[in-house]
Design a protein around this motif. Structure first.
Motif, mmCIF file in Angstrom:
data_model
loop_
_atom_site.group_PDB
_atom_site.id
_atom_site.type_symbol
_atom_site.label_atom_id
_atom_site.label_comp_id
_atom_site.label_asym_id
_atom_site.label_seq_id
_atom_site.Cartn_x
_atom_site.Cartn_y
_atom_site.Cartn_z
ATOM 1 N N GLY A 195 0.813 -1.208 0.000
ATOM 2 C CA GLY A 195 0.000 0.000 0.000
ATOM 3 C C GLY A 195 0.845 1.257 0.000
ATOM 4 O O GLY A 195 0.574 2.210 -0.745
ATOM 5 N N LEU A 196 1.896 1.282 0.834
ATOM 6 C CA LEU A 196 2.799 2.435 0.870
ATOM 7 C C LEU A 196 3.517 2.622 -0.469
ATOM 8 O O LEU A 196 3.712 3.750 -0.931
ATOM 9 C CB LEU A 196 3.820 2.261 1.995
ATOM 10 C CG LEU A 196 3.288 2.431 3.418
ATOM 11 C CD1 LEU A 196 4.382 2.090 4.438
ATOM 12 C CD2 LEU A 196 2.790 3.858 3.642
ATOM 13 N N VAL A 219 1.078 4.175 -2.903
ATOM 14 C CA VAL A 219 0.886 5.593 -2.575
ATOM 15 C C VAL A 219 2.068 6.422 -3.073
ATOM 16 O O VAL A 219 1.896 7.498 -3.661
ATOM 17 C CB VAL A 219 0.702 5.765 -1.049
ATOM 18 C CG1 VAL A 219 0.800 7.239 -0.669
ATOM 19 C CG2 VAL A 219 -0.644 5.196 -0.609
ATOM 20 N N GLY A 276 -0.030 7.357 -5.891
ATOM 21 C CA GLY A 276 -0.881 8.276 -5.146
ATOM 22 C C GLY A 276 -0.353 9.700 -5.129
ATOM 23 O O GLY A 276 -1.116 10.654 -5.326
#
Length: 504
Positions: free
Chosen positions: A269-270, A273, A277
């Protein structure tokens, strides 16, 4: 396509790639040995060479680690939503590196220099390793690992003895693309204020046009490219990896993450991002908050249609031009095919402005009517992005058993029929991935387009750069957002190529 015709087309492709190198060589001869030594043997050149080399090693290593790890975790573990994560890992290819650089600078103005350069380039280029490694992992016959385990090897030993050798061409090929991209990268590194040889070349060209200092630095880039190609040859080796069939078509259990599932989800997820993201959030902010935001529908539509048209045309021409080079390298290995293949990589190691200026000089002196025409611009794209098509076509051909073509020949089919009925269908996905990568590169190419595009031609990349360098971030945002949108289908095609392997 008979071998002589393949050799002729492959030779033409290699000659195109050699045009910029020939331009540099002629300029170097005119300078003379003494002039070259005086320009190269300077502290500033040593500093630029060190900066470039350190950045290349750091970014290539980070991309190999991230690309291989993300491919492994999405293809071999029970990570929840693995197909979605795999698509997200490919998505950064749809965001130009200079847009990613602008995004990080706007979020964290202090992110510059070496650290900022490594972060931006790694987030932009790690998908170049992830995609080919994931494709090989998905198509790899896991019965070979079972045999290794049955012979007494542990799971880790079986992976090292069976899986890693199969992954080596994909890892090395991806790392090679990362290195070639870094050698030619200008926009992202200039914005992050990290001086490399390419950044210095652009600065010199801006002040002296085709001055001797810039020419000598471009020659240094060619030498670095040759070093990368030599490393690629040494690491890949010549072992055959094609197979007839893909093994048993039965469902395989994925390795359970267990207690590592939550940390793994946080990690991926990081990464998403950071790679996706941050750029997208910055674009949204520019669109909503930029004081200079003005949506010019007409110019935006024109730039979009132009970018798509040039991207599709260049993708078709480059893939068709590169296929004979890849075919000869894989099917007829020898000195000439190897030379043609290695020569085709040279253009991608040079900044777009060097390639463009070489074509400008050739066109003005030999074919004046060709200057500032679409064919000349497409030629520049082909020279710059042949390696993108070549790596994917070569990887696809390596895993395509030659026995299938031999059987067709044995049954009386002429070479053209074998190409259309046997080779082309089996190679379609690899060729599609090659064309998609070229389209992605062309739709975001900046410097060669600025110099070679016909008068009045504006692409999304040139429009964005013009407004962004004038600090009109809000006005530039619609062009950047549209660049991302038109790149999404190509990135999706690449993801489909990865997931087109044998279902296990």
């Amino acid at each position: 396509m008979a071998d002589p015709l393949r050799v002729a087309v492959a030779s033409a492709a290699a000659l195109l790639a050699l045009l910029p190198v020939g331009y540099i060589a002629v300029s170097a001869v005119l300078l003379g040995p003494r002039g070259i030594v005086e320009l190269v043997w300077r502290p500033r050149v040593g500093e630029l060479l060190l900066n470039t080399t350190v950045l290349l090693v750091a970014t290539a290593t980070a991309c190999v680690v991230l690309g291989t790890a993300t491919a492994w975790i999405t293809e071999r573990t029970d990570l929840p939503g693995a197909p979605v994560w795999s698509a997200l890992f490919a998505a950064p290819l749809a965001v130009p590196a200079f847009v990613t650089s602008y995004a990080w600078v706007s979020v964290l103005p202090g992110v510059d220099g070496f650290v900022g350069a490594v972060v931006v380039t790694t987030m932009s280029y790690f998908p170049l390793v992830h995609l080919p490694v994931a494709a090989v992992l998905r198509s790899l016959d896991r019965d070979q690992e079972d045999v290794a385990r049955a012979l007494g090897l542990s799971a880790r030993a079986a992976a090292c003895r069976v899986v890693l050798p199969a992954l080596r061409p994909a890892i090395v090929g991806g790392a090679l693309l990362v290195g070639l991209h870094l050698l030619a990268e200008y926009g992202a590194l200039a914005l992050i204020r990290y001086p490399t040889i390419t950044v210095a070349i652009y600065d010199l060209f801006e002040s002296t046009f085709a001055g001797p200092g810039a020419i000598v630095l471009a020659g240094v880039l060619v030498v670095l490219c040759l070093v990368l190609l030599a490393v690629d040859v040494a690491l890949v080796g010549r072992a055959r990896r094609a197979r007839v069939g893909s093994g048993a078509a039965r469902r395989r259990a994925r390795t359970p993450l267990g207690g590592a599932r939550v940390p793994a989800l946080l990690a991926v997820g990081l990464l998403v991002v950071a790679a996706l993201g941050v750029p997208l959030a910055s674009l949204v902010r520019w669109l909503l908050e930029g004081r200079s935001t003005t949506l010019e529908a007409g110019p935006l539509l024109t730039a979009t249609v132009t970018s798509i048209g040039l991207g599709l045309l260049a993708a078709a021409v480059t893939t068709a031009l590169t296929f004979p080079v890849a075919w000869l390298a894989v099917r007829r290995p020898g000195r000439l095919p190897r030379l043609l293949e290695r020569t085709a990589y040279l253009g991608n190691a040079l900044p777009g402005i060097v390639v463009a200026l070489a074509l400008v000089i050739v066109a003005i002196r030999l074919v004046p009517g060709l200057y500032q025409t679409t064919p000349l611009l497409i030629t520049a794209y082909a020279i710059l992005f042949m390696p993108l098509a070549l790596v994917n076509l070569r990887a696809a051909l390596v895993r395509l058993p030659p026995e299938l073509e031999d059987v067709a020949h044995g049954l009386g089919s002429p070479p053209a029929a074998v190409l259309v009925r046997v080779t082309a269908p089996l190679l379609a996905r690899g060729a599609g991935a090659a064309a998609a990568l070229v389209f992605l590169a062309v739709s975001t190419e900046l410097t060669a387009t600025l110099l070679l595009a016909p008068t009045g031609t504006t692409t999304l990349a040139t429009a964005f750069w013009g407004k962004a360098t004038a600090l009109a971030y809000g006005a530039a945002a619609p062009y950047a957002a549209t660049m991302v949108l038109i790149s999404v289908p190509a990135a999706f095609l690449l993801t489909r190529h990865v997931h087109a392997g044998v279902r296990t």
